[in-house]
Design a protein around this motif. Structure first.
Motif, short mmCIF file in Angstrom:
data_model
loop_
_atom_site.label_atom_id
_atom_site.label_comp_id
_atom_site.label_asym_id
_atom_site.label_seq_id
_atom_site.Cartn_x
_atom_site.Cartn_y
_atom_site.Cartn_z
N SER A 9 0.83 -1.20 0.00
CA SER A 9 0.00 0.00 0.00
C SER A 9 0.86 1.26 0.00
O SER A 9 0.57 2.24 -0.70
CB SER A 9 -0.92 -0.02 1.22
N VAL A 10 1.93 1.22 0.76
CA VAL A 10 2.82 2.38 0.80
C VAL A 10 3.49 2.57 -0.56
O VAL A 10 3.65 3.71 -1.04
CB VAL A 10 3.87 2.18 1.92
N GLN A 11 3.88 1.45 -1.21
CA GLN A 11 4.48 1.56 -2.54
C GLN A 11 3.52 2.19 -3.54
O GLN A 11 3.89 3.08 -4.31
CB GLN A 11 4.91 0.17 -3.03
N GLN A 12 2.27 1.70 -3.51
CA GLN A 12 1.27 2.26 -4.44
C GLN A 12 1.03 3.73 -4.16
O GLN A 12 0.90 4.55 -5.08
CB GLN A 12 -0.03 1.46 -4.33
N LYS A 13 0.95 4.03 -2.90
CA LYS A 13 0.73 5.43 -2.53
C LYS A 13 1.89 6.32 -2.97
O LYS A 13 1.69 7.42 -3.51
CB LYS A 13 0.53 5.53 -1.02
N ASN A 14 3.11 5.82 -2.81
CA ASN A 14 4.28 6.59 -3.22
C ASN A 14 4.33 6.75 -4.73
O ASN A 14 4.71 7.81 -5.26
CB ASN A 14 5.56 5.91 -2.73
N ALA A 15 3.93 5.67 -5.47
CA ALA A 15 3.91 5.76 -6.94
C ALA A 15 2.90 6.81 -7.41
O ALA A 15 3.15 7.58 -8.35
CB ALA A 15 3.58 4.40 -7.54
N LEU A 16 1.72 6.81 -6.75
CA LEU A 16 0.69 7.79 -7.11
C LEU A 16 1.17 9.20 -6.82
O LEU A 16 0.97 10.13 -7.65
CB LEU A 16 -0.58 7.48 -6.33
N ILE A 17 1.83 9.35 -5.68
CA ILE A 17 2.34 10.69 -5.34
C ILE A 17 3.40 11.12 -6.35
O ILE A 17 3.44 12.28 -6.80
CB ILE A 17 2.92 10.67 -3.92
N LEU A 18 4.27 10.15 -6.74
CA LEU A 18 5.32 10.47 -7.72
C LEU A 18 4.72 10.85 -9.07
O LEU A 18 5.18 11.81 -9.73
CB LEU A 18 6.25 9.27 -7.86
N GLN A 19 3.66 10.11 -9.47
CA GLN A 19 3.00 10.43 -10.75
C GLN A 19 2.39 11.82 -10.71
O GLN A 19 2.49 12.60 -11.66
CB GLN A 19 1.93 9.38 -11.04
N ARG A 20 1.77 12.13 -9.58
CA ARG A 20 1.18 13.47 -9.44
C ARG A 20 2.26 14.54 -9.48
O ARG A 20 2.06 15.62 -10.06
CB ARG A 20 0.40 13.54 -8.14
N LEU A 21 3.39 14.25 -8.85
CA LEU A 21 4.48 15.23 -8.89
C LEU A 21 4.99 15.44 -10.31
O LEU A 21 5.29 16.57 -10.72
CB LEU A 21 5.62 14.75 -7.97
N LYS A 22 5.12 14.30 -11.07
CA LYS A 22 5.58 14.42 -12.46
C LYS A 22 4.60 15.25 -13.29
O LYS A 22 5.01 16.11 -14.09
CB LYS A 22 5.74 13.04 -13.06
N MET A 23 3.30 14.99 -13.12
CA MET A 23 2.29 15.74 -13.88
C MET A 23 2.34 17.21 -13.49
O MET A 23 2.24 18.11 -14.35
CB MET A 23 0.90 15.17 -13.60
N LYS A 24 2.49 17.45 -12.19
CA LYS A 24 2.55 18.84 -11.77
C LYS A 24 3.79 19.53 -12.31
O LYS A 24 3.75 20.69 -12.76
CB LYS A 24 2.53 18.91 -10.23
N ASN A 25 4.92 18.81 -12.30
CA ASN A 25 6.15 19.38 -12.84
C ASN A 25 6.01 19.67 -14.33
O ASN A 25 6.48 20.70 -14.86
CB ASN A 25 7.32 18.44 -12.59
N LYS A 26 5.32 18.73 -15.04
CA LYS A 26 5.12 18.93 -16.48
C LYS A 26 4.25 20.14 -16.74
O LYS A 26 4.53 20.97 -17.63
CB LYS A 26 4.51 17.67 -17.08
N GLN A 27 3.17 20.24 -15.93
CA GLN A 27 2.28 21.39 -16.10
C GLN A 27 3.03 22.69 -15.77
O GLN A 27 2.88 23.69 -16.48
CB GLN A 27 1.07 21.23 -15.18
N ASP A 28 3.82 22.65 -14.70
CA ASP A 28 4.59 23.84 -14.34
C ASP A 28 5.56 24.22 -15.44
O ASP A 28 5.76 25.41 -15.77
CB ASP A 28 5.33 23.61 -13.02
N PHE A 29 6.18 23.19 -16.06
CA PHE A 29 7.12 23.46 -17.15
C PHE A 29 6.42 24.07 -18.34
O PHE A 29 6.91 25.03 -18.96
CB PHE A 29 7.84 22.16 -17.53
N ASN A 30 5.24 23.50 -18.67
CA ASN A 30 4.48 24.03 -19.82
C ASN A 30 4.06 25.47 -19.56
O ASN A 30 4.13 26.33 -20.46
CB ASN A 30 3.27 23.16 -20.09
N GLN A 31 3.62 25.71 -18.32
CA GLN A 31 3.22 27.08 -17.99
C GLN A 31 4.41 28.03 -18.10
O GLN A 31 4.29 29.15 -18.60
CB GLN A 31 2.63 27.11 -16.58
N MET A 32 5.53 27.56 -17.63
CA MET A 32 6.71 28.40 -17.70
C MET A 32 7.11 28.64 -19.16
O MET A 32 7.52 29.75 -19.54
CB MET A 32 7.85 27.73 -16.90
N ARG A 33 7.00 27.59 -19.99
CA ARG A 33 7.35 27.74 -21.41
C ARG A 33 6.41 28.70 -22.10
O ARG A 33 6.84 29.54 -22.90
CB ARG A 33 7.32 26.37 -22.08
#
Length: 535
Positions: A440-464
């Motif tokens: 459960s902790v692994q799945q939760k960490n993966a979901l958090i990591l995916q959300r971080l990646k999406m947020k980073n991508k969105q932040d990058f696109n916004q910055m671009r």
């Protein structure tokens, strides 16, 4: 036989319920003295409670309700001393229990209502206190030891002061006799209902022995101390020998066929041949203390019955716990629900039936032996599972023991296999819990990591987007500044030879403006500000 006394001429004086008798061993003759209401020189009352010979050879006789009598040497008549309300020099009570003379030859009389000192010169008594005094003995340092109804007193003959000692166990019982042990300083006592024991006057501590410790009864009449460290005890249910070193009793059985087994206070003495005499309800019992209880092997103890939940266990049944008789059983196995049980036993001693005293201990459950008198049943209730050893013995110098090993099986929840199963189950649950918690902790960490990646991508696109918007704005401004002047140059030119150059520059600026405008519209479309359109 209410009282016994041996005088200096070895005459034995016997006080009874029916008069006073004296036995002269030299003449082998008995002489009796009785109350005669017509003779004022006769005995004042037939119930004789105490007898004493003073240093002058006078015999003093105390009676139950007739006061005090004095018999002069070689005389047959008595002089009476009684309680008289009109005579302040009379006895404090006609109930006389004890008489004694101190080292200074003062005569002291104990009555139901106080201690009396006799003044021989004035033939009067002086009374001290209103205590019910049952016995008097000479103490140390000019003192008298008094047995009273509810305790012991020490009276100082010089200061005429009392020091009282009381025990809750004796509060309702008269102390019948006291005895000073000069070696230890202890004051031994007997009581009618409270057993016997001793007082240590140095710390006011009472040590009391009762039926629980082996006495045949708690009604103890007289004590006689012997040189071998023993005390011979007369009671309302026979005679016993008490060993001071081991604090054990050895009771005299009925095999000796004494005429009486009920004995009275102040009715004991040592005879000249070292025999002991105790006065009882049917006469005088005389015995040799050295031969009465000869050393013998203690009787064998056998178990006679076993009861579980108050039901006797028999042999021969299919479900019986006993494969053979309980008398031949050395080890007993009980089920978890069979922890309430009792054992009956007997001592194979036909010479002393009822005279043996017993003690038992259950090892692994008890730390000390428990004395049970002549009771022959031992009961246990609600014992825990485990291994025990029951030991039973008779009380005596050569104690014999009976041993029975007892094992009580544990209930299923206390067995080793149940505990092992519980441990395995707990460990399995902990393993599963840890495993699924880790997943459960692994799945939760993966979901958090995916959300971080999406947020980073969105932040990058916004910055671009912000960067391109900024560049477009920065490019449009100089192009506009270039286009306007160029338009004016074309409008006002005079030489048409350079038209194609101006046309080329204008076309290039216009193209760049369109590109910048297209980029601006694209950025706005990405932000959702405008609808997309063809460029």
């Amino acid at each position: 036989m209410r009282s016994v006394y041996l005088d200096r001429k070895n005459k034995l004086w016997l006080g009874t319920w029916g008069g006073l008798n004296v036995y002269d061993p030299e003449k082998d003759k008995y002489t009796s003295y009785l109350y005669d209401r017509k003779n004022p020189s006769s005995l004042s009352f037939n119930t004789v409670t105490s007898i004493y010979e003073d240093y002058l050879g006078n015999i003093w006789v105390g009676t139950y309700s007739g006061g005090l009598n004095r018999l002069k040497p070689e005389k047959n008549g008595f002089i009476r001393y009684n309680n008289d309300a009109l005579n302040p020099g009379g006895l404090s009570s006609d109930m006389v229990y004890c008489i004694i003379e101190d080292p200074e030859n003062n005569l002291w009389i104990g009555t139901q209502e106080g201690l009396n000192l006799f003044d021989r010169s004035k033939q009067k008594f002086k009374s001290y206190s209103r205590k019910d005094i049952r016995d008097i003995r000479i103490g140390n340092d000019n003192t008298l030891i008094l047995a009273t109804f509810s305790g012991i007193c020490i009276f100082d003959t010089k200061t005429k002061s009392f020091k009282n000692y009381h025990s809750p166990q004796l509060s309702s019982f008269p102390v019948s006799q006291v005895l000073l042990d000069k070696k230890s300083g202890h004051i031994w006592f007997s009581s009618l209902g409270g057993g016997m024991g001793y007082l240590d006057p140095r710390n006011s501590e009472f040590i009391i022995f009762t039926e629980k410790e082996g006495l045949p009864t708690n009604f103890v009449s007289s004590l006689i101390d012997t040189d071998d460290g023993s005390i011979w005890v007369s009671t309302f249910k026979g005679i016993s020998k008490f060993n001071k070193a081991t604090s054990t009793f050895e009771n005299v059985g009925r095999v000796h066929k004494f005429p009486s087994y009920q004995f009275y206070p102040n009715s004991s003495t040592f005879l000249p041949d070292n025999r002991i005499a105790f006065g009882g309800s049917k006469g005088l019992v005389i015995f040799n203390p050295d031969s009465l209880l000869k050393k013998r092997m203690e009787p064998e103890i056998i178990l006679t019955s076993l009861k579980i939940d108050n039901k006797e266990v028999t042999t021969g049944e299919v479900s019986s716990l006993l494969e053979k008789s309980i008398a031949k059983t050395d080890q007993l196995f009980l089920q978890p629900d069979q922890k309430d049980f009792s054992v009956d036993f007997a001592a194979l001693d036909f010479s002393n039936p009822g005279g043996n005293q017993y003690a038992y201990i259950l090892e692994n459950y008890m730390d000390e032996w428990v004395r049970i008198g002549n009771n022959r049943t031992i009961s246990f209730t609600n014992l825990n599972h485990g291994n025990y050893v029951l030991k039973i013995k008779t009380l005596g110098a050569l104690a014999n023991e009976k041993t029975l090993a007892i094992e009580i099986a544990p209930p299923f929840h206390a067995t080793w296999w149940f505990k092992t199963l519980i441990i395995i189950l707990v460990l399995s649950l902990l393993y599963l819990y840890n495993k699924y918690t880790f997943i459960s902790v692994q799945q939760k960490n993966a979901l958090i990591l995916q959300r971080l990646k999406m947020k980073n991508k969105q932040d990058f696109n916004q910055m671009r987007l912000r960067f391109f918007t900024y560049i477009s704005h920065e490019i449009r401004t100089p192009l506009t500044l270039i286009s306007d002047p160029l338009q004016q140059l074309v409008r006002y030119k005079k030489d048409h030879k350079q038209d194609h150059l101006f046309q080329l520059i204008d076309t290039s600026v216009a193209r760049l403006l369109r590109l910048v405008e297209s980029n601006s519209r694209y950025q706005q479309t990405r932000r959702g500000h405008v609808k997309p359109s063809s460029f």
